[in-house]
Design a protein around this motif. Structure first.
Motif, PDB file in Angstrom:
ATOM      1  N   GLY A   3       0.806  -1.218   0.000  1.00 44.21           N
ATOM      2  CA  GLY A   3       0.000   0.000   0.000  1.00 44.21           C
ATOM      3  C   GLY A   3       0.832   1.257   0.000  1.00 44.21           C
ATOM      4  O   GLY A   3       0.399   2.302   0.501  1.00 44.21           O
ATOM      5  N   GLY A   4       2.003   1.197  -0.589  1.00 43.76           N
ATOM      6  CA  GLY A   4       2.939   2.310  -0.536  1.00 43.76           C
ATOM      7  C   GLY A   4       2.730   3.385  -1.578  1.00 43.76           C
ATOM      8  O   GLY A   4       3.584   4.270  -1.724  1.00 43.76           O
ATOM      9  N   ALA A   5       1.596   3.358  -2.297  1.00 44.47           N
ATOM     10  CA  ALA A   5       1.264   4.461  -3.202  1.00 44.47           C
ATOM     11  C   ALA A   5       0.048   5.230  -2.711  1.00 44.47           C
ATOM     12  O   ALA A   5      -0.377   6.182  -3.356  1.00 44.47           O
ATOM     13  CB  ALA A   5       0.996   3.936  -4.617  1.00 44.47           C
ATOM     14  N   GLY A   6      -0.511   4.813  -1.573  1.00 39.57           N
ATOM     15  CA  GLY A   6      -1.616   5.544  -0.978  1.00 39.57           C
ATOM     16  C   GLY A   6      -1.126   6.724  -0.170  1.00 39.57           C
ATOM     17  O   GLY A   6       0.065   7.064  -0.181  1.00 39.57           O
ATOM     18  N   PHE A   7      -2.034   7.342   0.549  1.00 42.09           N
ATOM     19  CA  PHE A   7      -1.698   8.565   1.287  1.00 42.09           C
ATOM     20  C   PHE A   7      -0.611   8.325   2.332  1.00 42.09           C
ATOM     21  O   PHE A   7       0.509   8.859   2.228  1.00 42.09           O
ATOM     22  CB  PHE A   7      -2.976   9.122   1.926  1.00 42.09           C
ATOM     23  CG  PHE A   7      -2.752  10.133   3.008  1.00 42.09           C
ATOM     24  CD1 PHE A   7      -1.866  11.192   2.830  1.00 42.09           C
ATOM     25  CD2 PHE A   7      -3.436  10.044   4.216  1.00 42.09           C
ATOM     26  CE1 PHE A   7      -1.657  12.132   3.827  1.00 42.09           C
ATOM     27  CE2 PHE A   7      -3.246  10.976   5.217  1.00 42.09           C
ATOM     28  CZ  PHE A   7      -2.349  12.013   5.033  1.00 42.09           C
ATOM     29  N   ILE A   8      -0.895   7.516   3.331  1.00 42.00           N
ATOM     30  CA  ILE A   8       0.095   7.311   4.392  1.00 42.00           C
ATOM     31  C   ILE A   8       1.272   6.497   3.867  1.00 42.00           C
ATOM     32  O   ILE A   8       2.436   6.786   4.165  1.00 42.00           O
ATOM     33  CB  ILE A   8      -0.542   6.623   5.616  1.00 42.00           C
ATOM     34  CG1 ILE A   8      -1.707   7.459   6.150  1.00 42.00           C
ATOM     35  CG2 ILE A   8       0.499   6.430   6.718  1.00 42.00           C
ATOM     36  CD1 ILE A   8      -2.465   6.802   7.295  1.00 42.00           C
ATOM     37  N   GLY A   9       0.980   5.477   3.064  1.00 40.68           N
ATOM     38  CA  GLY A   9       2.048   4.627   2.546  1.00 40.68           C
ATOM     39  C   GLY A   9       3.068   5.375   1.717  1.00 40.68           C
ATOM     40  O   GLY A   9       4.280   5.174   1.878  1.00 40.68           O
ATOM     41  N   SER A  10       2.619   6.250   0.832  1.00 41.24           N
ATOM     42  CA  SER A  10       3.574   6.996  -0.003  1.00 41.24           C
ATOM     43  C   SER A  10       4.383   7.979   0.834  1.00 41.24           C
ATOM     44  O   SER A  10       5.576   8.175   0.592  1.00 41.24           O
ATOM     45  CB  SER A  10       2.851   7.716  -1.147  1.00 41.24           C
ATOM     46  OG  SER A  10       1.936   8.670  -0.663  1.00 41.24           O
ATOM     47  N   ASN A  11       3.741   8.599   1.817  1.00 39.26           N
ATOM     48  CA  ASN A  11       4.500   9.470   2.719  1.00 39.26           C
ATOM     49  C   ASN A  11       5.555   8.677   3.475  1.00 39.26           C
ATOM     50  O   ASN A  11       6.676   9.153   3.674  1.00 39.26           O
ATOM     51  CB  ASN A  11       3.556  10.179   3.701  1.00 39.26           C
ATOM     52  CG  ASN A  11       2.997  11.478   3.147  1.00 39.26           C
ATOM     53  OD1 ASN A  11       3.678  12.496   3.129  1.00 39.26           O
ATOM     54  ND2 ASN A  11       1.759  11.421   2.685  1.00 39.26           N
ATOM     55  N   PHE A  12       5.203   7.458   3.884  1.00 42.07           N
ATOM     56  CA  PHE A  12       6.176   6.626   4.589  1.00 42.07           C
ATOM     57  C   PHE A  12       7.347   6.253   3.681  1.00 42.07           C
ATOM     58  O   PHE A  12       8.513   6.323   4.094  1.00 42.07           O
ATOM     59  CB  PHE A  12       5.517   5.351   5.114  1.00 42.07           C
ATOM     60  CG  PHE A  12       6.500   4.399   5.752  1.00 42.07           C
ATOM     61  CD1 PHE A  12       6.941   4.600   7.044  1.00 42.07           C
ATOM     62  CD2 PHE A  12       7.006   3.315   5.042  1.00 42.07           C
ATOM     63  CE1 PHE A  12       7.865   3.736   7.632  1.00 42.07           C
ATOM     64  CE2 PHE A  12       7.926   2.443   5.613  1.00 42.07           C
ATOM     65  CZ  PHE A  12       8.350   2.662   6.920  1.00 42.07           C
ATOM     66  N   VAL A  13       7.060   5.852   2.447  1.00 44.47           N
ATOM     67  CA  VAL A  13       8.121   5.476   1.508  1.00 44.47           C
ATOM     68  C   VAL A  13       9.072   6.652   1.285  1.00 44.47           C
ATOM     69  O   VAL A  13      10.304   6.499   1.342  1.00 44.47           O
ATOM     70  CB  VAL A  13       7.508   4.999   0.177  1.00 44.47           C
ATOM     71  CG1 VAL A  13       8.580   4.901  -0.916  1.00 44.47           C
ATOM     72  CG2 VAL A  13       6.824   3.641   0.362  1.00 44.47           C
ATOM     73  N   LEU A  14       8.511   7.823   1.040  1.00 47.52           N
ATOM     74  CA  LEU A  14       9.345   9.014   0.820  1.00 47.52           C
ATOM     75  C   LEU A  14      10.163   9.343   2.062  1.00 47.52           C
ATOM     76  O   LEU A  14      11.362   9.650   1.978  1.00 47.52           O
ATOM     77  CB  LEU A  14       8.467  10.197   0.430  1.00 47.52           C
ATOM     78  CG  LEU A  14       7.755  10.091  -0.926  1.00 47.52           C
ATOM     79  CD1 LEU A  14       6.688  11.177  -1.055  1.00 47.52           C
ATOM     80  CD2 LEU A  14       8.742  10.168  -2.081  1.00 47.52           C
ATOM     81  N   ASP A  15       9.523   9.277   3.212  1.00 44.58           N
ATOM     82  CA  ASP A  15      10.185   9.594   4.475  1.00 44.58           C
ATOM     83  C   ASP A  15      11.279   8.569   4.791  1.00 44.58           C
ATOM     84  O   ASP A  15      12.368   8.930   5.248  1.00 44.58           O
ATOM     85  CB  ASP A  15       9.139   9.625   5.587  1.00 44.58           C
ATOM     86  CG  ASP A  15       9.718  10.021   6.929  1.00 44.58           C
ATOM     87  OD1 ASP A  15      10.001  11.210   7.102  1.00 44.58           O
ATOM     88  OD2 ASP A  15       9.884   9.141   7.795  1.00 44.58           O
ATOM     89  N   TRP A  16      10.981   7.300   4.555  1.00 40.10           N
ATOM     90  CA  TRP A  16      11.938   6.216   4.828  1.00 40.10           C
ATOM     91  C   TRP A  16      13.218   6.407   4.030  1.00 40.10           C
ATOM     92  O   TRP A  16      14.333   6.322   4.564  1.00 40.10           O
ATOM     93  CB  TRP A  16      11.295   4.885   4.481  1.00 40.10           C
ATOM     94  CG  TRP A  16      12.173   3.682   4.640  1.00 40.10           C
ATOM     95  CD1 TRP A  16      12.948   3.094   3.670  1.00 40.10           C
ATOM     96  CD2 TRP A  16      12.376   2.909   5.835  1.00 40.10           C
ATOM     97  NE1 TRP A  16      13.609   2.000   4.182  1.00 40.10           N
ATOM     98  CE2 TRP A  16      13.267   1.867   5.502  1.00 40.10           C
ATOM     99  CE3 TRP A  16      11.873   2.989   7.125  1.00 40.10           C
ATOM    100  CZ2 TRP A  16      13.685   0.914   6.438  1.00 40.10           C
ATOM    101  CZ3 TRP A  16      12.281   2.041   8.052  1.00 40.10           C
ATOM    102  CH2 TRP A  16      13.184   1.029   7.712  1.00 40.10           C
ATOM    103  N   LEU A  17      13.074   6.678   2.740  1.00 40.07           N
ATOM    104  CA  LEU A  17      14.258   6.820   1.893  1.00 40.07           C
ATOM    105  C   LEU A  17      14.979   8.142   2.156  1.00 40.07           C
ATOM    106  O   LEU A  17      16.205   8.201   2.117  1.00 40.07           O
ATOM    107  CB  LEU A  17      13.856   6.693   0.427  1.00 40.07           C
ATOM    108  CG  LEU A  17      13.334   5.305   0.024  1.00 40.07           C
ATOM    109  CD1 LEU A  17      12.852   5.298  -1.416  1.00 40.07           C
ATOM    110  CD2 LEU A  17      14.414   4.238   0.229  1.00 40.07           C
ATOM    111  N   GLU A  18      14.229   9.182   2.471  1.00 42.51           N
ATOM    112  CA  GLU A  18      14.861  10.465   2.808  1.00 42.51           C
ATOM    113  C   GLU A  18      15.678  10.354   4.087  1.00 42.51           C
ATOM    114  O   GLU A  18      16.723  10.986   4.231  1.00 42.51           O
ATOM    115  CB  GLU A  18      13.786  11.542   2.969  1.00 42.51           C
ATOM    116  CG  GLU A  18      14.343  12.930   3.270  1.00 42.51           C
ATOM    117  CD  GLU A  18      13.250  13.968   3.448  1.00 42.51           C
ATOM    118  OE1 GLU A  18      13.562  15.048   3.989  1.00 42.51           O
ATOM    119  OE2 GLU A  18      12.099  13.695   3.066  1.00 42.51           O
TER     120      GLU A  18
END
Length: 353
Positions: free
Chosen positions: A6-21
């Motif tokens: 679910g990493g393209a949804g609202f919370i999931g995509s924010n998490f993916v971006l935050d994780w890699l940043e």
């Protein structure tokens, strides 16, 4: 390597971006790309070898087994869910299929993968399940906030399906020993929020000159959590949470819906004034309350704060200003997510407005 669902949804995509940043290790991102999943949220990661995107369903056991075997993640973080209460009232079956059956199939695939890991790798593996405070039901106005020991009393098809998924995750720990973690969060808000939920809907409608539909008397109280704070909490739970434990994640921001709407209107009056000089608050319209609307949610986050040292960085005042500014700065994103299907949904749901 971790696997995020679910990493393209609202919370999931924010998490993916935050994780890699934040310098996290590479990840595989599995998302079905339903109406609320949006590859555009991840556009900044195009060409980034640390991010492998796969379109697919957590209920597709063969695909999940293939991804686990190929990438050998040390953890799975499960965001994949149908999450909109109003949609669950009109069409509950999709919520049962994704949140209950999908979570079951994901757990089964992960259980077999974990069981076959080398003995030294097993203790370090984690399955982190992201859930909601709505599983606890509704609180009276002066009742203590939800703790992790609060009885489950879900009142909508959405919250019932999430409660069922939570129970499955717990059972897989106690029956099979799978090292699971569960987080139950309060209402999130922030960038990339699909504009069917309260805060982005109000921003988008206000700017478009449309009515701002408020259910009932607007005095339903929610605890609000800036999405980037939620991401930092998940990182911390994954890092140091005790297997089998549940951690409530909240923002210490209990506010009635009508106050939220008026705050958004005041910020827009400041940041993007109407051409006629009037306040956006004049667009507020009260509509018939939805069935079974919970009156109040409130999170007691003392466990994650005392055990893991996490606290939210944003107040509601700082977080909502950042959120409104993000929508003002990204009109193209808003326009593209407002498809014909979205417009039809809004027209059906808020016909009285």
């Amino acid at each position: 390597m971790i696997l995020v669902t679910g990493g393209a949804g609202f919370i999931g995509s924010n998490f993916v971006l935050d994780w890699l940043e934040a310098g996290g290790e590479p990840l595989v991102n599995l998302d079905k790309l339903t109406y609320a999943g949006n590859r555009e949220n991840l556009a900044s990661l195009e060409g980034d070898a640390r991010h492998v995107f796969v379109q697919g369903d957590i209920g597709d056991t063969d695909l999940v087994v293939q991804l686990l075997g190929q990438h050998k993640p040390r953890a799975v973080v499960n965001f994949a869910a149908e999450s909109h209460v109003d949609r669950s009232i009109l069409g509950p079956e999709a919520f049962v299929q994704t949140n209950m059956v999908g979570t079951f199939r994901l757990l089964e695939a992960v259980r077999h993968y974990w069981k076959d890991l080398p003995e030294l790798a097993k203790p370090a593996f984690r399955f982190l399940h992201v859930s909601t405070d709505e599983v606890y039901g509704s609180l009276a106005s002066q009742a203590p906030a939800f703790t992790e020991q609060h009885r489950y009393e879900p009142n909508s098809p959405y919250s019932a399906s999430k409660a069922a998924s939570d129970h499955l995750v717990r059972a897989y720990h106690h029956t099979y020993g799978l090292p699971v973690l569960t987080t139950n969060c309060s209402n999130n808000y922030g960038p990339y929020h699909f504009p069917e939920k309260l805060i982005p809907l109000m921003i988008v409608n206000a700017l478009a000159g449309k009515n701002l539909p408020v259910y009932g008397d607007g005095q339903q109280v929610r605890d609000w959590l800036y999405v980037k704070d939620h991401c930092s909490a998940i990182r911390r739970v994954l890092e140091a949470g005790r297997p089998g434990e549940v951690y409530n994640v909240g923002g210490h921001n209990e506010k009635p819906n009508l106050e939220i709407v008026r705050t958004i209107c005041a910020l827009l009056d400041e940041l993007r004034p109407r051409k006629d000089g009037k306040s956006y608050s004049g667009q507020v319209t009260f509509v018939t309350d939805r069935p079974g609307h919970d009156r109040r949610y409130a999170i007691d986050a003392s466990k994650i704060e005392s055990e893991l040292g996490w606290r939210p960085a944003e107040t509601f005042e700082t977080g909502i200003r950042k959120t409104v500014q993000w929508y003002l700065d990204h009109p193209e994103w808003v326009a593209r997510v407002q498809s014909g299907a979205y417009r039809e949904w809004i027209q059906t749901q808020y016909a009285a407005a």
